[in-house]
Design a protein around this motif. Structure first.
Motif, mmCIF file in Angstrom:
data_model
loop_
_atom_site.group_PDB
_atom_site.id
_atom_site.type_symbol
_atom_site.label_atom_id
_atom_site.label_comp_id
_atom_site.label_asym_id
_atom_site.label_seq_id
_atom_site.Cartn_x
_atom_site.Cartn_y
_atom_site.Cartn_z
ATOM 1 N N ILE A 24 -6.461 -3.489 6.038
ATOM 2 C CA ILE A 24 -5.172 -4.048 5.634
ATOM 3 C C ILE A 24 -5.043 -4.022 4.112
ATOM 4 O O ILE A 24 -3.991 -3.657 3.573
ATOM 5 C CB ILE A 24 -5.000 -5.482 6.178
ATOM 6 N N LYS A 25 -6.104 -4.396 3.415
ATOM 7 C CA LYS A 25 -6.081 -4.391 1.951
ATOM 8 C C LYS A 25 -5.861 -2.972 1.425
ATOM 9 O O LYS A 25 -5.061 -2.764 0.502
ATOM 10 C CB LYS A 25 -7.385 -4.961 1.405
ATOM 11 N N LYS A 26 -6.547 -2.005 2.009
ATOM 12 C CA LYS A 26 -6.392 -0.614 1.578
ATOM 13 C C LYS A 26 -4.967 -0.128 1.822
ATOM 14 O O LYS A 26 -4.357 0.505 0.950
ATOM 15 C CB LYS A 26 -7.382 0.277 2.324
ATOM 16 N N TYR A 27 -4.420 -0.424 2.980
ATOM 17 C CA TYR A 27 -3.051 -0.023 3.314
ATOM 18 C C TYR A 27 -2.063 -0.647 2.329
ATOM 19 O O TYR A 27 -1.186 0.042 1.794
ATOM 20 C CB TYR A 27 -2.714 -0.441 4.747
ATOM 21 N N ARG A 28 -2.195 -1.938 2.099
ATOM 22 C CA ARG A 28 -1.275 -2.638 1.195
ATOM 23 C C ARG A 28 -1.392 -2.088 -0.231
ATOM 24 O O ARG A 28 -0.392 -1.895 -0.911
ATOM 25 C CB ARG A 28 -1.565 -4.144 1.221
ATOM 26 N N THR A 29 -2.604 -1.826 -0.683
ATOM 27 C CA THR A 29 -2.814 -1.272 -2.021
ATOM 28 C C THR A 29 -2.141 0.081 -2.165
ATOM 29 O O THR A 29 -1.472 0.349 -3.172
ATOM 30 C CB THR A 29 -4.326 -1.158 -2.317
ATOM 31 N N GLU A 30 -2.281 0.926 -1.164
ATOM 32 C CA GLU A 30 -1.642 2.245 -1.204
ATOM 33 C C GLU A 30 -0.125 2.120 -1.271
ATOM 34 O O GLU A 30 0.534 2.850 -2.013
ATOM 35 C CB GLU A 30 -2.058 3.072 0.008
ATOM 36 N N ARG A 31 0.451 1.195 -0.484
ATOM 37 C CA ARG A 31 1.901 1.002 -0.515
ATOM 38 C C ARG A 31 2.359 0.492 -1.882
ATOM 39 O O ARG A 31 3.414 0.887 -2.374
ATOM 40 C CB ARG A 31 2.348 0.014 0.571
ATOM 41 N N ILE A 32 1.583 -0.391 -2.487
ATOM 42 C CA ILE A 32 1.956 -0.907 -3.806
ATOM 43 C C ILE A 32 1.918 0.207 -4.846
ATOM 44 O O ILE A 32 2.820 0.314 -5.683
ATOM 45 C CB ILE A 32 1.054 -2.098 -4.217
ATOM 46 N N TYR A 33 0.880 1.045 -4.801
ATOM 47 C CA TYR A 33 0.810 2.168 -5.737
ATOM 48 C C TYR A 33 2.020 3.097 -5.572
ATOM 49 O O TYR A 33 2.579 3.573 -6.565
ATOM 50 C CB TYR A 33 -0.484 2.961 -5.573
ATOM 51 N N GLU A 34 2.416 3.336 -4.346
ATOM 52 C CA GLU A 34 3.603 4.172 -4.111
ATOM 53 C C GLU A 34 4.849 3.518 -4.699
ATOM 54 O O GLU A 34 5.683 4.184 -5.323
ATOM 55 C CB GLU A 34 3.796 4.422 -2.617
ATOM 56 N N ALA A 35 4.993 2.222 -4.508
ATOM 57 C CA ALA A 35 6.148 1.496 -5.033
ATOM 58 C C ALA A 35 6.120 1.465 -6.562
ATOM 59 O O ALA A 35 7.172 1.561 -7.211
ATOM 60 C CB ALA A 35 6.192 0.080 -4.466
ATOM 61 N N ILE A 36 4.930 1.357 -7.146
ATOM 62 C CA ILE A 36 4.804 1.398 -8.605
ATOM 63 C C ILE A 36 5.268 2.751 -9.128
ATOM 64 O O ILE A 36 6.006 2.830 -10.120
ATOM 65 C CB ILE A 36 3.356 1.090 -9.052
ATOM 66 N N ASP A 37 4.840 3.813 -8.469
ATOM 67 C CA ASP A 37 5.279 5.154 -8.875
ATOM 68 C C ASP A 37 6.802 5.271 -8.843
ATOM 69 O O ASP A 37 7.423 5.810 -9.768
ATOM 70 C CB ASP A 37 4.654 6.226 -7.987
ATOM 71 N N LYS A 38 7.411 4.758 -7.774
ATOM 72 C CA LYS A 38 8.880 4.808 -7.659
ATOM 73 C C LYS A 38 9.544 3.973 -8.758
ATOM 74 O O LYS A 38 10.570 4.392 -9.313
ATOM 75 C CB LYS A 38 9.318 4.325 -6.283
ATOM 76 N N ALA A 39 8.974 2.816 -9.065
ATOM 77 C CA ALA A 39 9.536 1.969 -10.114
ATOM 78 C C ALA A 39 9.445 2.666 -11.467
ATOM 79 O O ALA A 39 10.376 2.589 -12.279
ATOM 80 C CB ALA A 39 8.814 0.619 -10.151
ATOM 81 N N LEU A 40 8.352 3.362 -11.707
ATOM 82 C CA LEU A 40 8.207 4.093 -12.968
ATOM 83 C C LEU A 40 9.226 5.222 -13.074
ATOM 84 O O LEU A 40 9.846 5.409 -14.126
ATOM 85 C CB LEU A 40 6.786 4.650 -13.104
ATOM 86 N N VAL A 41 9.403 5.959 -11.991
ATOM 87 C CA VAL A 41 10.374 7.060 -11.986
ATOM 88 C C VAL A 41 11.784 6.522 -12.217
ATOM 89 O O VAL A 41 12.578 7.105 -12.963
ATOM 90 C CB VAL A 41 10.286 7.863 -10.664
ATOM 91 N N ALA A 42 12.089 5.386 -11.610
ATOM 92 C CA ALA A 42 13.421 4.800 -11.730
ATOM 93 C C ALA A 42 13.615 4.037 -13.042
ATOM 94 O O ALA A 42 14.725 3.643 -13.373
ATOM 95 C CB ALA A 42 13.684 3.860 -10.550
ATOM 96 N N GLY A 43 12.516 3.800 -13.757
ATOM 97 C CA GLY A 43 12.605 3.028 -14.994
ATOM 98 C C GLY A 43 12.843 1.555 -14.765
ATOM 99 O O GLY A 43 13.387 0.861 -15.616
ATOM 100 N N ASP A 44 12.429 1.063 -13.606
ATOM 101 C CA ASP A 44 12.639 -0.349 -13.232
ATOM 102 C C ASP A 44 11.446 -1.188 -13.708
ATOM 103 O O ASP A 44 10.453 -1.352 -13.004
ATOM 104 C CB ASP A 44 12.812 -0.445 -11.716
ATOM 105 N N GLU A 45 11.583 -1.721 -14.915
ATOM 106 C CA GLU A 45 10.472 -2.462 -15.504
ATOM 107 C C GLU A 45 10.164 -3.753 -14.749
ATOM 108 O O GLU A 45 9.007 -4.129 -14.592
ATOM 109 C CB GLU A 45 10.780 -2.786 -16.968
ATOM 110 N N ALA A 46 11.201 -4.434 -14.260
ATOM 111 C CA ALA A 46 10.985 -5.688 -13.528
ATOM 112 C C ALA A 46 10.176 -5.448 -12.253
ATOM 113 O O ALA A 46 9.236 -6.192 -11.957
ATOM 114 C CB ALA A 46 12.318 -6.341 -13.195
#
Length: 59
Positions: A24-46
């Motif tokens: 579960i921890k590994k799955y959640r970590t992977e999803r967070i990394y994906e969301a971080i990548d999307k936030a960086l691409v979108a320029g969403d600092e918050a």
């Protein structure tokens, strides 16, 4: 003999729980990394700040 069986079953249960928690921890970590990548691409600092804080709590 029954005491050994109970101890063995308890150890199996704890091992299974540890494996499940790790998965579960590994799955959640992977999803967070994906969301971080999307936030960086979108320029969403918050979102980036919120996600990195969440990631820190998992580690």
């Amino acid at each position: 003999m029954d005491k050994m069986k109970v101890t063995y079953e308890a150890m199996l249960s704890l091992t299974a729980e540890m494996i499940w928690d790790n998965a579960i921890k590994k799955y959640r970590t992977e999803r967070i990394y994906e969301a971080i990548d999307k936030a960086l691409v979108a320029g969403d600092e918050a979102a980036f700040q919120q996600l990195t804080s969440e990631l820190k709590t998992l580690q």
